[in-house]
Design an enzyme around this catalytic site. Structure first.
Site, short mmCIF file in Angstrom:
data_model
loop_
_atom_site.label_atom_id
_atom_site.label_comp_id
_atom_site.label_asym_id
_atom_site.label_seq_id
_atom_site.Cartn_x
_atom_site.Cartn_y
_atom_site.Cartn_z
N GLY A 95 0.76 -1.24 0.06
CA GLY A 95 0.13 -0.01 -0.12
C GLY A 95 0.71 1.25 0.12
O GLY A 95 2.08 1.21 -0.37
N ASN A 96 0.28 2.47 0.05
CA ASN A 96 1.14 3.69 0.40
C ASN A 96 0.58 4.50 1.41
O ASN A 96 -0.55 4.28 2.04
CB ASN A 96 0.95 4.45 -1.01
N ALA A 97 1.02 5.78 1.60
CA ALA A 97 0.62 6.49 2.86
C ALA A 97 -0.63 7.50 2.52
O ALA A 97 -0.73 8.48 3.39
CB ALA A 97 1.94 7.01 3.46
#
Ligand code: CTP
Length: 412
Positions: free
Chosen positions: A218-220
């Site tokens: 995933g990412n932030a």
């Protein structure tokens, strides 16, 4: 800064908080608290019927200011003129059908309606009522009159109403009210009605690509910027605001329809389907470029000391597909979250990305430690396909959103 923190934004101001006689008045106590915590001086002016829901001592204690409903208390001070004149903004919440009607017709039979006639600052109405009352032609006409005169009237949210019924008419959440007021305090012209009749599609958040049933890549991205874009589009009169949200845990902004997705493939399908009827698509989501192949139905087990390699395959580029299939007149806006590297700075990469992506506008912002992701403020540059570049100074994400809509509206 936390989600509940409303202090990002305007300098201390004098706010008149007009409270109407609706059950949602109890939620306004929370908005009042947020205004005061952000350093504003708030004078609460409830109507007589508002006091049936929440009493004057609550308003006085939370605002640290005296509370009056009629024009006769402290008449020597001429409060019905002074309070409106001194205000930097008047926020009316909940704005009942009755209050909207009085304001639209210039009636002045209590301190709040007098204040509305004497105020020359931005005025924000936050309606809350049953769906039938909101949709009645009388209310529709009153709202149109108020908007025509320059007041901001938020669209109510859809959802649970006072009884067992659900529908349009719910008051937007206190944090959204506070943020909208702070936006108007920072930029009185931030919410012009320039998106009326437009159908707007925004993607927000960050996609998650499963490795197995419990793990993902995933990412932030928090989704805050995409949600701010949606809230501001609704406040600027867009006929339809659709938000394709990837893994976002934020309250739905008033007047916005949210479609929830998880993976890049789901986001791709949802965006391309909704884009068919959209006048503008803003791709604010952080979409994974790759996904693990063969994300199995079983949890990957630790076997021996060697980690199993993760093999990736490419996801579709949603923005590229939108550009390839766009309808005549449809505007496409990309986002570029860049860190800069030895090849060049954030803007250098942004300019190259715009040339590669061939969208109409590319919103470039620097990301990384203490920048953009998860925060309530943002800064950047909007690059236009025509070579234009406009800087967005650091500020709250809804101010950033207003600058993006300014650029879109200019293209229209
Ligand atoms: N985007 C998209 N589909 C993808 C990847 C990105 O639609 N599979 C969109 C993003 O929503 C954003 C824009 O394309 O609006 C730029 O995204 P970004 O990740 O910065 O660009 P990439 O083309 O993936 O370039 P790179 O990762 O090499 O910087």
């Amino acid at each position: 800064m936390s989600d509940s923190n409303a202090s990002a934004g305007s300098a201390p101001a004098r706010i008149v908080l007009g409270v109407g006689g609706g059950i949602a008045a109890y939620k306004i106590a929370d908005a009042l608290r947020k205004f005061v915590e952000a350093g504003h001086d708030v004078v609460v002016v409830p109507t007589e019927s508002a006091l049936k829901f929440v009493g004057a001592p609550t308003w006085a204690a939370l605002s640290h200011n005296p509370v009056a409903t009629d024009v006769w208390s402290h008449a020597e001070d001429v409060p019905h003129v002074r309070i409106g004149r001194e205000a930097d903004i008047v926020v009316v919440a909940p704005a009942t059908a009755d209050l909207l009607a009085k304001a639209a017709n210039g009636l002045a039979d209590d301190l709040l309606t007098n204040t509305l006639l004497t105020a020359r600052c931005p005025v924000l109405f936050v309606p809350a009522m049953h769906t039938e009352m909101w949709e009645h032609p009388a209310t529709v006409a009153n709202v149109a009159t108020l908007r025509q005169r320059g007041a901001t009237v938020l669209e109510p949210a859809s959802g649970r109403l006072t009884g067992a019924d659900t529908g349009k008419g719910r008051m937007p959440e206190p944090l959204e009210i506070v943020r909208t007021a702070q936006l108007l305090l920072t930029r009185a012209d931030a919410l012009p009605l320039d998106l009326v009749g437009r159908s707007v599609l925004i993607s927000a958040g960050g996609t998650r690509e499963p490795l197995d049933p419990v793990r993902f890549l995933g990412n932030a991205s928090s989704g805050k910027q995409g949600y701010a874009l949606a809230a501001v589009a609704a406040a600027r009169g867009a006929a339809r605001v659709t938000l394709v949200a990837a893994n976002v845990e934020l309250p739905t902004p008033a007047g916005v329809e949210v479609i929830r997705v998880g993976t890049a493939a789901q986001l791709h399908d949802a965006v391309l389907k909704a884009a068919v009827s959209a006048d503008v698509v803003v791709m604010a989501a952080a979409v994974a470029d790759f996904r693990p192949i063969n994300a199995g139905a079983f949890k990957i087990k630790k076997s021996g000391d060697e980690p199993a390699p993760v093999v990736l395959e490419k996801n579709a580029d949603v923005l590229a597909e939108l550009v390839a299939t766009r309808r005549p007149g449809q505007l496409l806006v990309g986002f570029a979250a860049e860190t800069g590297d030895e090849q060049g700075d954030v803007l250098h990469h942004g300019r190259q990305k715009l040339a590669r992506k061939r969208c109409d506008l590319l919103v470039v912002n620097a990301v990384g430690a203490d920048k953009a992701f998860g925060r309530d403020d943002n800064a950047g540059v909007i690059l236009g396909a025509d070579g234009s570049e406009r800087t967005i100074d650091p500020g709250p994400k809804n101010l950033f959103a207003a600058a993006v809509w300014d650029a879109v509206a200019d293209l229209w």
